[in-house]
Design a protein around this motif. Structure first.
Motif, short mmCIF file in Angstrom:
data_model
loop_
_atom_site.label_atom_id
_atom_site.label_comp_id
_atom_site.label_asym_id
_atom_site.label_seq_id
_atom_site.Cartn_x
_atom_site.Cartn_y
_atom_site.Cartn_z
N GLN A 61 -11.11 -15.05 57.91
CA GLN A 61 -10.61 -13.74 58.65
C GLN A 61 -11.80 -12.76 58.29
OE1 GLN A 61 -6.50 -12.52 59.05
NE2 GLN A 61 -7.19 -10.51 58.66
N ILE A 62 -12.34 -11.80 59.32
CA ILE A 62 -13.19 -10.86 59.18
C ILE A 62 -12.53 -9.57 58.40
CG2 ILE A 62 -14.56 -9.01 60.64
CD1 ILE A 62 -14.40 -11.12 62.86
N PRO A 63 -13.12 -9.01 57.39
CA PRO A 63 -12.47 -7.93 56.84
C PRO A 63 -12.37 -6.79 57.74
CG PRO A 63 -14.49 -8.93 55.69
CD PRO A 63 -14.32 -9.62 56.91
N ASP A 64 -11.38 -6.08 57.52
CA ASP A 64 -11.00 -4.90 58.07
C ASP A 64 -12.27 -3.77 58.19
OD1 ASP A 64 -8.36 -5.49 58.65
OD2 ASP A 64 -7.54 -4.40 57.12
N ASP A 65 -13.14 -3.74 57.19
CA ASP A 65 -14.16 -3.05 57.14
C ASP A 65 -15.41 -3.64 57.79
OD1 ASP A 65 -15.00 -4.74 55.07
OD2 ASP A 65 -15.17 -3.12 53.46
N HIS A 66 -15.22 -4.87 58.02
CA HIS A 66 -16.23 -5.69 58.64
C HIS A 66 -17.65 -6.12 57.72
CE1 HIS A 66 -15.31 -5.67 63.17
NE2 HIS A 66 -14.12 -5.55 62.59
N THR A 67 -17.31 -6.00 56.48
CA THR A 67 -18.49 -6.14 55.47
C THR A 67 -18.14 -7.71 54.82
OG1 THR A 67 -16.97 -5.30 53.60
CG2 THR A 67 -18.58 -3.72 54.75
N THR A 68 -19.00 -8.23 54.65
CA THR A 68 -19.40 -9.65 54.33
C THR A 68 -20.72 -10.01 53.91
OG1 THR A 68 -18.98 -12.06 54.67
CG2 THR A 68 -19.25 -10.98 56.84
N ILE A 69 -20.75 -10.58 52.74
CA ILE A 69 -22.39 -11.18 52.75
C ILE A 69 -22.97 -12.16 53.74
CG2 ILE A 69 -21.71 -10.77 50.11
CD1 ILE A 69 -21.56 -14.06 49.93
N TRP A 70 -22.07 -12.99 54.77
CA TRP A 70 -22.67 -13.52 55.52
C TRP A 70 -22.85 -13.05 56.96
CZ3 TRP A 70 -23.66 -17.22 52.30
CH2 TRP A 70 -22.88 -17.74 51.18
N LYS A 71 -22.56 -11.74 56.85
CA LYS A 71 -22.53 -11.11 58.29
C LYS A 71 -24.22 -11.11 58.83
CE LYS A 71 -21.31 -6.89 60.79
NZ LYS A 71 -20.63 -5.50 60.57
N THR A 72 -24.63 -11.49 59.95
CA THR A 72 -25.96 -11.31 60.30
C THR A 72 -25.96 -10.43 61.82
OG1 THR A 72 -25.55 -13.28 61.69
CG2 THR A 72 -26.29 -13.64 59.63
N GLY A 73 -24.89 -9.89 62.15
CA GLY A 73 -24.82 -9.09 63.32
C GLY A 73 -23.53 -8.57 63.55
N ASP A 74 -23.28 -7.83 64.66
CA ASP A 74 -22.00 -7.18 65.12
C ASP A 74 -20.98 -8.48 65.30
OD1 ASP A 74 -22.97 -4.93 64.62
OD2 ASP A 74 -23.40 -4.30 66.68
N PHE A 75 -19.52 -8.25 64.97
CA PHE A 75 -18.37 -9.18 65.47
C PHE A 75 -18.11 -8.89 66.79
CE2 PHE A 75 -18.22 -9.86 60.46
CZ PHE A 75 -18.71 -11.00 60.45
N ASN A 76 -18.77 -8.96 67.85
CA ASN A 76 -18.21 -8.68 69.22
C ASN A 76 -17.82 -9.81 69.82
OD1 ASN A 76 -19.23 -5.89 68.87
ND2 ASN A 76 -21.08 -6.43 69.50
N ALA A 77 -16.66 -10.01 70.56
CA ALA A 77 -16.22 -10.90 71.23
C ALA A 77 -16.93 -11.38 72.38
CB ALA A 77 -14.76 -10.80 71.50
N PRO A 78 -17.20 -12.40 72.91
CA PRO A 78 -16.56 -13.57 72.17
C PRO A 78 -17.56 -14.01 71.21
CG PRO A 78 -17.80 -14.44 74.36
CD PRO A 78 -17.53 -12.80 74.17
N LEU A 79 -17.05 -14.67 69.87
CA LEU A 79 -17.98 -14.81 69.08
C LEU A 79 -18.53 -16.16 69.25
CD1 LEU A 79 -15.51 -13.84 65.70
CD2 LEU A 79 -17.54 -12.71 67.14
N GLY A 80 -19.32 -16.76 68.62
CA GLY A 80 -20.12 -17.98 68.58
C GLY A 80 -20.96 -18.08 70.03
N ARG A 81 -21.33 -17.13 70.69
CA ARG A 81 -22.04 -17.29 71.66
C ARG A 81 -23.50 -18.00 71.53
NH1 ARG A 81 -20.48 -11.69 71.90
NH2 ARG A 81 -22.22 -11.07 70.61
N GLY A 82 -23.60 -18.96 72.46
CA GLY A 82 -24.81 -19.69 72.38
C GLY A 82 -24.70 -21.20 71.68
N ILE A 83 -23.31 -21.66 71.15
CA ILE A 83 -23.11 -22.62 70.62
C ILE A 83 -21.79 -23.24 71.25
CG2 ILE A 83 -21.98 -21.72 68.59
CD1 ILE A 83 -23.36 -23.75 66.82
N ASN A 84 -21.74 -24.95 71.01
CA ASN A 84 -20.45 -25.25 71.30
C ASN A 84 -20.30 -26.44 69.98
OD1 ASN A 84 -20.47 -28.31 72.34
ND2 ASN A 84 -21.90 -27.12 73.59
#
Length: 150
Positions: A61-84
């Motif tokens: 789950q994305i933390p409320d403050d959107h901080t994470t060591i794995w974050k490479t960009g903004d968490f804008n929906a839909p997530l996972g664009r460009g992959i299936n």
């Protein structure tokens, strides 16, 4: 490498970790509708490791403050664009029917597709659906091979 192949302790060699907006909603989708089971979880971290056959995913789950060591960009929906994610299953029809019964929006309906590989084609029955955060999932059941027609 045999340690990865035992039924009880099977660990896939590639396991995507998907950031999700609400772990509870994702678990309902993946486990209750699709048929994954939770291999283990860390509820205090809002994390679950799920599997279906030999397919495994980590849901975080994305933390409320959107901080994470794995974050490479903004968490804008839909997530996972460009992959299936293609997930091979034993009974694609039953998963499809559960999605339809749950009135989920199907991205691409159940179909048979043949994909060329050199001088033969691999067949599969498949459908595509987005999870609650927009990750595109392709559930497929292998049909076998056939020679390429001239």
């Amino acid at each position: 490498m045999d340690q990865f192949k035992t039924d009880r302790d099977f660990w896939a060699l590639l396991v995507p970790e998907l950031y999700v907006s609400d772990l509870d909603i994702s678990l309902k989708f993946y486990c209750d509708i699709i048929g994954f089971t939770e291999k283990f979880g860390r509820p205090e971290e809002r994390f679950a490791y799920v599997e279906l056959g030999q397919a495994q995913l980590m849901l975080d789950q994305i933390p409320d403050d959107h901080t994470t060591i794995w974050k490479t960009g903004d968490f804008n929906a839909p997530l996972g664009r460009g992959i299936n994610f293609q997930i091979e299953v034993q009974d694609v029809q039953s998963i499809y029917q559960r999605c339809v019964a749950a009135e989920l929006e199907i991205f691409r309906p159940l179909q048979t597709a043949w994909y060329r590989e050199e001088n033969h084609e691999n067949g599969q029955t498949q459908f595509l659906i987005q999870d609650p955060d927009g990750y595109l999932l392709r559930f497929m059941q292998h049909l076998g091979q056939r020679d390429v027609s001239d």
